[in-house]
Design a protein around this motif. Structure first.
Motif, PDB file in Angstrom:
ATOM      1  N   ARG A 176      22.004  75.471   3.944  1.00  0.00           N
ATOM      2  CA  ARG A 176      21.710  75.945   2.486  1.00  0.00           C
ATOM      3  C   ARG A 176      23.267  75.508   1.830  1.00  0.00           C
ATOM      4  N   CYS A 342      22.139  87.168   0.323  1.00  0.00           N
ATOM      5  CA  CYS A 342      22.754  86.131   1.146  1.00  0.00           C
ATOM      6  C   CYS A 342      22.714  86.987   2.615  1.00  0.00           C
ATOM      7  N   ASP A 344      20.200  85.069   3.419  1.00  0.00           N
ATOM      8  CA  ASP A 344      18.833  84.360   2.820  1.00  0.00           C
ATOM      9  C   ASP A 344      19.064  83.712   1.601  1.00  0.00           C
ATOM     10  N   LEU A 345      18.075  82.881   1.361  1.00  0.00           N
ATOM     11  CA  LEU A 345      18.179  81.637   0.253  1.00  0.00           C
ATOM     12  C   LEU A 345      17.626  82.359  -0.964  1.00  0.00           C
ATOM     13  N   CYS A 375      17.076  82.492   5.958  1.00  0.00           N
ATOM     14  CA  CYS A 375      18.242  81.834   6.203  1.00  0.00           C
ATOM     15  C   CYS A 375      18.171  81.283   7.904  1.00  0.00           C
ATOM     16  N   TRP A 379      22.702  82.996  11.122  1.00  0.00           N
ATOM     17  CA  TRP A 379      23.545  83.823  10.206  1.00  0.00           C
ATOM     18  C   TRP A 379      22.898  85.177  10.475  1.00  0.00           C
TER      19      TRP A 379
END
Length: 407
Positions: A176, A342, A344-345, A375, A379
């Motif tokens: 991302r 975050c 995650d997108l 994500c 991460w």
């Protein structure tokens, strides 16, 4: 990492890498080519990648329109684009990660006047940084690692690879777009980012040989970008063996961007919903639909910081949505409750065009949809969350996976 660029004149055609390629049909309306694992990307595949990256870019990664201009210019000049799976690298190969670093915020009038007074001899600082690092280590790179998946960041990585006649890896360091260099998979894997090559549009070239602390890369390179408007960077000159190790890179991210972009293109052609097609292609979540009711922006130490606010429509009528931004979307709330964070997108999509919106490109009343995607698993590790979680950015919020918040 936000990226801005200026276009390079006197383009040369990349040769050698495609000399032995044979064309194959994908069954998806695109002609690709194969050469020891490499895939040749045509104009349609490249456009799909850019559109898909606007969904995965989470509001960052640079202008989609500039990305399209760059790729169109390269294609018109005859450059050839190839993509290489990470598994096809030889252990002794070296690859590196080129990208542009800058603030999305506007340059002050005083600083702009000072920069305009300097002769500007370097039109592609990202390429200049890449070549400076090659000279420093004394080995040609076998491929380009995408710095992040965002429109202009991706276009610059693809362009640099094509310009140098080497393939772009089907991998990046994030999956991302992100605000800081600290959100970097190679760093999280415990490998050094150094030596790092850096170049400005004003002819300055630098090598950062060592860092006293890995987090200093962000401070040092961001400061160069702030005083130079932009900074070309190439870091992580890793070996093929290191690149293939699990957890070093986010693999198949370029293919994912192409898959999402293709889904959007085909949905538009069929008169169907491109946002839903993209959600399905990325196995994501519809977080909201509405219109832009307001936004606030400010420049903080070279970062674009602010908030986007939406008023709900359709199934979300009467509801509210807000997203906190530091270059990219970090924390999203629906009716005041956290719905995604975050790493995650979180991406806001223009319903009319089907393109992801790059911050701060909003208009009041604009019809939008918000998508969320999971994500990469790296991460969600302790090392990943240490540099890429709400608490890292100062929020009193624990990370909860998007599938638990939005599922």
């Amino acid at each position: 990492m936000a990226s801005r660029r200026q276009f390079l004149g006197g383009l040369v055609i990349a040769t050698g890498a495609l000399a032995a390629c044979r064309q194959i049909e994908t069954g998806e309306g695109s002609v690709l080519a194969a050469n020891e694992g490499a895939v040749a990307l045509d104009a349609t595949a490249l456009e799909d990648a850019l559109v898909g990256s606007s969904y995965l870019g989470t509001g960052g990664g640079g202008s989609l329109s500039e990305a399209r201009e760059l790729i169109a210019s390269d294609l018109a000049a005859g450059l050839a684009f190839t993509m290489l799976p990470v598994a096809s690298l030889a252990d002794s190969d070296r690859v590196a990660c080129p990208y542009g670093l800058a603030s999305l915020a506007q340059t002050s009038e005083d600083m702009q006047a000072r920069l305009d007074a300097i002769e500007n001899p370097v039109e592609m600082p990202v390429q200049a940084a890449f070549e400076a690092l090659e000279r420093h280590i004394g080995q040609k790179f076998a491929g380009v690692i995408m710095g992040e998946i965002g429109p202009l960041s991706l276009a610059e990585g693809l362009s640099t690879a094509a310009r140098l006649g080497v393939p772009a890896l089907d991998a990046d360091t994030v999956g991302r777009a992100v605000p800081e260099i600290n959100q970097h998979s190679v760093k999280v894997a415990g490998l050094p980012l150094t030596p790092i090559g850096a170049a400005t549009p004003f002819g300055d070239e630098m090598i950062v040989e060592t860092l006293g602390d890995p987090t200093r890369a962000e401070d040092i390179l961001r400061s160069i970008a702030v005083v130079s408007r932009e900074c070309g960077v190439t870091d992580s000159p890793i070996t093929g063996a290191q690149a293939k190790a699990e957890g070093t890179l986010v693999t198949e991210s370029l293919r994912l961007a192409m898959s999402i972009g293709r889904a959007v293109r085909e949905a538009i052609a069929a008169g169907e919903n491109p946002v839903e097609a993209a959600r399905a292609a990325g196995d994501g979540y519809l977080l909201f639909t509405g219109t832009v009711s307001g936004f606030d922006w400010r420049d903080e130490d070279g970062f674009l910081v602010g908030e986007v606010r939406l008023s709900g429509t359709g199934e979300f009528a009467g509801q509210s949505f807000a997203s906190d931004v530091k270059n990219e979307h970090l924390v999203a709330r629906r009716n005041g409750a956290v719905i995604a964070t975050c790493p995650d997108l979180i991406s806001i999509i223009d319903i009319e065009s089907g393109d992801g919106i790059v911050n701060p490109g909003y208009e009041r009343g604009q019809r939008v949809a918000v998508l969320g995607f999971r994500c990469d698993p790296l991460w969600r590790s302790d090392a990943g969350l240490a540099v890429f979680s709400p608490r890292y950015f100062g929020y009193d919020i624990d990370y909860v996976p998007i599938e638990e918040l939005a599922g």
